[in-house]
Design an enzyme around this catalytic site. Sequence first.
Site, PDB file in Angstrom:
ATOM      1  CG  ASP A 134      20.959  22.723  76.147  1.00  0.00           C
ATOM      2  OD1 ASP A 134      21.753  23.018  75.230  1.00  0.00           O
ATOM      3  OD2 ASP A 134      20.036  21.903  76.001  1.00  0.00           O
ATOM      4  CB  ILE A 135      15.542  22.944  76.552  1.00  0.00           C
ATOM      5  CG1 ILE A 135      14.125  22.711  77.083  1.00  0.00           C
ATOM      6  CG2 ILE A 135      15.814  22.108  75.299  1.00  0.00           C
ATOM      7  CD1 ILE A 135      13.045  23.245  76.154  1.00  0.00           C
ATOM      8  CG  ASN A 195      28.419  21.243  68.500  1.00  0.00           C
ATOM      9  OD1 ASN A 195      29.513  20.691  68.598  1.00  0.00           O
ATOM     10  ND2 ASN A 195      27.421  21.004  69.331  1.00  0.00           N
ATOM     11  CG  HIS A 206      24.619  27.558  70.436  1.00  0.00           C
ATOM     12  ND1 HIS A 206      24.172  27.610  69.128  1.00  0.00           N
ATOM     13  CD2 HIS A 206      24.755  26.248  70.725  1.00  0.00           C
ATOM     14  CE1 HIS A 206      24.037  26.382  68.668  1.00  0.00           C
ATOM     15  NE2 HIS A 206      24.397  25.533  69.607  1.00  0.00           N
ATOM     16  CG  HIS A 238      26.991  23.576  73.759  1.00  0.00           C
ATOM     17  ND1 HIS A 238      25.794  22.959  74.033  1.00  0.00           N
ATOM     18  CD2 HIS A 238      27.030  23.738  72.413  1.00  0.00           C
ATOM     19  CE1 HIS A 238      25.141  22.751  72.900  1.00  0.00           C
ATOM     20  NE2 HIS A 238      25.864  23.209  71.895  1.00  0.00           N
TER      21      HIS A 238
HETATM   22  P1  5GP Z   1      23.764  22.538  68.923  1.00  0.00           P
HETATM   23  O1  5GP Z   1      23.443  21.089  68.679  1.00  0.00           O
HETATM   24  O2  5GP Z   1      23.198  23.416  67.825  1.00  0.00           O
HETATM   25  O3  5GP Z   1      25.213  22.823  69.185  1.00  0.00           O
HETATM   26  O4  5GP Z   1      23.041  22.905  70.276  1.00  0.00           O
HETATM   27  C1  5GP Z   1      21.735  23.362  70.364  1.00  0.00           C
HETATM   28  C2  5GP Z   1      21.325  23.245  71.800  1.00  0.00           C
HETATM   29  O5  5GP Z   1      20.109  23.952  71.978  1.00  0.00           O
HETATM   30  C3  5GP Z   1      21.046  21.804  72.255  1.00  0.00           C
HETATM   31  O6  5GP Z   1      21.914  21.482  73.338  1.00  0.00           O
HETATM   32  C4  5GP Z   1      19.583  21.823  72.647  1.00  0.00           C
HETATM   33  O7  5GP Z   1      19.311  21.024  73.772  1.00  0.00           O
HETATM   34  C5  5GP Z   1      19.313  23.286  72.914  1.00  0.00           C
HETATM   35  N1  5GP Z   1      17.945  23.695  72.673  1.00  0.00           N
HETATM   36  C6  5GP Z   1      17.154  23.331  71.628  1.00  0.00           C
HETATM   37  N2  5GP Z   1      15.953  23.903  71.735  1.00  0.00           N
HETATM   38  C7  5GP Z   1      15.972  24.652  72.875  1.00  0.00           C
HETATM   39  C8  5GP Z   1      15.001  25.478  73.518  1.00  0.00           C
HETATM   40  O8  5GP Z   1      13.862  25.656  73.069  1.00  0.00           O
HETATM   41  N3  5GP Z   1      15.387  26.085  74.670  1.00  0.00           N
HETATM   42  C9  5GP Z   1      16.636  25.921  75.200  1.00  0.00           C
HETATM   43  N4  5GP Z   1      16.901  26.543  76.338  1.00  0.00           N
HETATM   44  N5  5GP Z   1      17.570  25.144  74.619  1.00  0.00           N
HETATM   45  C10 5GP Z   1      17.247  24.522  73.470  1.00  0.00           C
END
Ligand code: 5GP
Length: 114
Positions: free
Chosen positions: A30-31, A87, A100, A102
């Site tokens: 994760d970024i 999520n 995805h 986590h």
């Molecule tokens: P969500 O909130 O949809 O469950 O999680 C999305 C996740 O994607 C977040 O934890 C966010 O930090 C990660 N994320 C968003 N943009 C990028 C990216 O460009 N690269 C990577 N590796 N992770 C990302």
Amino acid sequence: MAECLFCKIINREINATIVYEDDRIVAFNDITPQGPTHVLVVPRRHIPTLNDLEPGDDQLVGELIRRAAAIAKSKGIAAGGYRTVFNTNHDSGQTIFHIHLHLIGGRALHWPPG
Ligand code: 5GP
Ligand code: ZN
């Protein structure tokens, strides 16, 4: 899905640190990590949310979860413990609409979440 960020990572159009891949699954860091380990385990196929899963996806979902466990073991956090989260939609905070899992660990995590 041309505009999906995770499809672009899977297709190597956007960089990410990939920690595992096979013909069905990709896992990358994760970024914005929420712990010393924060890996996203995703299917190569674009599936927007858990609500879009079909019976034929059962094996794929099992593989995502088992892969997260394998990555946790490889990173040495399996015995200590870790959290796995999908999520779904707005109230959960989902921001990327490509499912995805986590995998977060390497520190003590609080429960219940915010
Ligand atoms: P969500 O909130 O949809 O469950 O999680 C999305 C996740 O994607 C977040 O934890 C966010 O930090 C990660 N994320 C968003 N943009 C990028 C990216 O460009 N690269 C990577 N590796 N992770 C990302
Ligand atoms: Zn996608």
